[in-house]
Design an enzyme around this catalytic site. Structure first.
Site, PDB file in Angstrom:
ATOM      1  N   GLU A  60       2.962 -18.220 -78.102  1.00 11.47           N
ATOM      2  CA  GLU A  60       4.004 -17.067 -77.792  1.00 11.47           C
ATOM      3  C   GLU A  60       3.430 -15.657 -78.588  1.00 11.47           C
ATOM      4  OE1 GLU A  60       8.834 -16.407 -78.431  1.00 11.47           O
ATOM      5  OE2 GLU A  60       7.697 -17.088 -80.150  1.00 11.47           O
ATOM      6  N   TRP A  98      10.906 -19.304 -73.098  1.00 13.95           N
ATOM      7  CA  TRP A  98      11.843 -18.274 -72.574  1.00 13.95           C
ATOM      8  C   TRP A  98      12.458 -18.283 -71.157  1.00 13.95           C
ATOM      9  CZ3 TRP A  98      12.905 -13.449 -74.627  1.00 13.95           C
ATOM     10  CH2 TRP A  98      12.443 -13.354 -76.083  1.00 13.95           C
ATOM     11  N   TYR A 149       9.739  -7.825 -76.881  1.00 16.29           N
ATOM     12  CA  TYR A 149       8.589  -7.742 -77.656  1.00 16.29           C
ATOM     13  C   TYR A 149       7.492  -6.958 -77.458  1.00 16.29           C
ATOM     14  CZ  TYR A 149      11.708 -10.719 -80.155  1.00 16.29           C
ATOM     15  OH  TYR A 149      12.854 -11.360 -80.818  1.00 16.29           O
ATOM     16  N   CYS A 176      15.049  -9.990 -81.934  1.00 16.42           N
ATOM     17  CA  CYS A 176      15.250 -10.691 -83.276  1.00 16.42           C
ATOM     18  C   CYS A 176      14.502 -10.503 -84.484  1.00 16.42           C
ATOM     19  CB  CYS A 176      15.769 -12.232 -82.955  1.00 16.42           C
ATOM     20  SG  CYS A 176      17.100 -12.434 -81.821  1.00 16.42           S
ATOM     21  N   ARG A 213      16.995  -9.484 -87.698  1.00 15.93           N
ATOM     22  CA  ARG A 213      18.156  -9.277 -87.719  1.00 15.93           C
ATOM     23  C   ARG A 213      18.995 -10.489 -87.397  1.00 15.93           C
ATOM     24  NH1 ARG A 213      20.521  -9.618 -82.632  1.00 15.93           N
ATOM     25  NH2 ARG A 213      19.153  -9.711 -81.157  1.00 15.93           N
ATOM     26  N   ASP A 268      18.575 -17.713 -85.615  1.00 17.35           N
ATOM     27  CA  ASP A 268      19.010 -19.394 -85.260  1.00 17.35           C
ATOM     28  C   ASP A 268      18.014 -20.143 -86.355  1.00 17.35           C
ATOM     29  OD1 ASP A 268      18.858 -21.965 -84.244  1.00 17.35           O
ATOM     30  OD2 ASP A 268      18.379 -21.289 -82.260  1.00 17.35           O
TER      31      ASP A 268
END
Length: 298
Positions: free
Chosen positions: A64, A86, A128, A180, A200, A203
């Site tokens: 990733e 994703w 991203y 995130c 921010r 999980d």
């Protein structure tokens, strides 16, 4: 305790969320237990923060990260590498807009096989990699933040401005999921490169272990490109949460004792940050407890 295993930082966070988390209704509808504000520190030179109390599929996290570095925003290259993390977001959009209750397996197979279908339904928006490598300024010019920090580390390593981030306010609404892990800042001391990651939304059970593995892989690549040793990985979490369908899994993980931390090794040095492949990474002495499955909340 001076010799306490570094992984207890993660286990302590699990326990803190279970004991003191605020029960909240969240975007996914699953619900969470949440705390606000957390900090962990790891000496990456001594061992990578790849969890041992459950198996982390670190190659998926590194793949990733390599995908982010390409600047791509389509899931087709990920699926070709057997990375499915994703798929949920474009699949949900496809089902909603077409009314076709296609299975994830069939949807992914079509993304891989059909370039036109992938172009229409596999794109995640300016997520991203787009922001890291092709941030578009108001004048239309694109900025490569990764190239910028590598240049700064080589030419002005004492700078306090060596960072990149993905929170492009103008494009948030176009993203399948706003970033995130938002800000990566780098610091050099005594030829050791440290990385601070601000996240921010976390999980804690599923996402955090992947984020740590991917971030440390990025830190290792940048350090190697700049002829630096690995320093600390410092992680700051904002909304740190467990989904309500993960609580039993978290309790199971808390019954396990950490094992020795593994080492992340780069087997070669490519000519640039764009030259790395998954075959260049190796995690030595990784002997984790068994994997613990849980569902992703979309």
């Amino acid at each position: 305790m001076l010799n306490r295993h570094p992984e207890y930082q993660y286990l302590d966070l699990l326990q803190q969320v279970l004991d003191h988390g605020d029960k909240r209704v969240d975007r996914t509808g699953v619900g969470t237990l949440s705390i606000f504000g957390a900090l962990t520190r790891f000496d990456v030179g001594a061992g990578a923060p790849i969890l041992t109390t459950k198996r982390v599929f670190w190659k998926t996290a590194v793949k990733e990260m390599l995908w982010f570095l390409t600047g791509d925003t389509n899931i087709q290259p990920l699926l070709k590498e057997n990375v499915r993390i994703w798929s949920d977001w474009p699949l949900a959009r496809y089902r909603k807009e077409t009314g076709d209750p296609v299975s994830q397996e069939v949807f992914e197979a079509r993304i891989v096989a059909d370039d036109a279908f992938a172009q229409k339904w596999g794109d995640l928006g300016p997520v991203y990699g787009k922001q890291w490598r092709r941030w578009r300024g108001p004048d239309g010019r694109e900025h490569d933040q990764i190239a910028g920090i590598i240049h700064a580390l080589k030419t002005n390593p004492s700078s306090r401005r060596i960072l990149f981030h993905g929170w492009n306010v103008a494009e948030i609404d176009e993203m399948a999921l706003p970033p995130c892990h938002m800000v990566y800042q780098f610091h050099v001391s005594k030829d050791r490169l440290s990385c601070l990651l601000l996240q921010r939304s976390v999980d804690l059970f599923l996402g955090c272990p992947f984020n740590w593995a991917g971030a440390v892989a990025l830190q290792a690549m940048i350090a190697q490109q700049c002829d630096l040793d690995l320093g600390e990985f410092i992680w700051v979490g904002g909304d740190v949460h467990l989904y309500l369908n993960q609580l039993d899994q978290a309790r199971l993980q808390l019954t396990r004792a950490p094992r020795p931390m593994p080492r992340l090794v780069l087997k070669r040095k490519p000519s640039s940050i764009d030259g790395y492949r998954i075959e260049d990474f190796e995690v030595e002495d990784y002997d984790p407890h068994p994997h613990i499955a849980a569902e992703v909340a979309v």
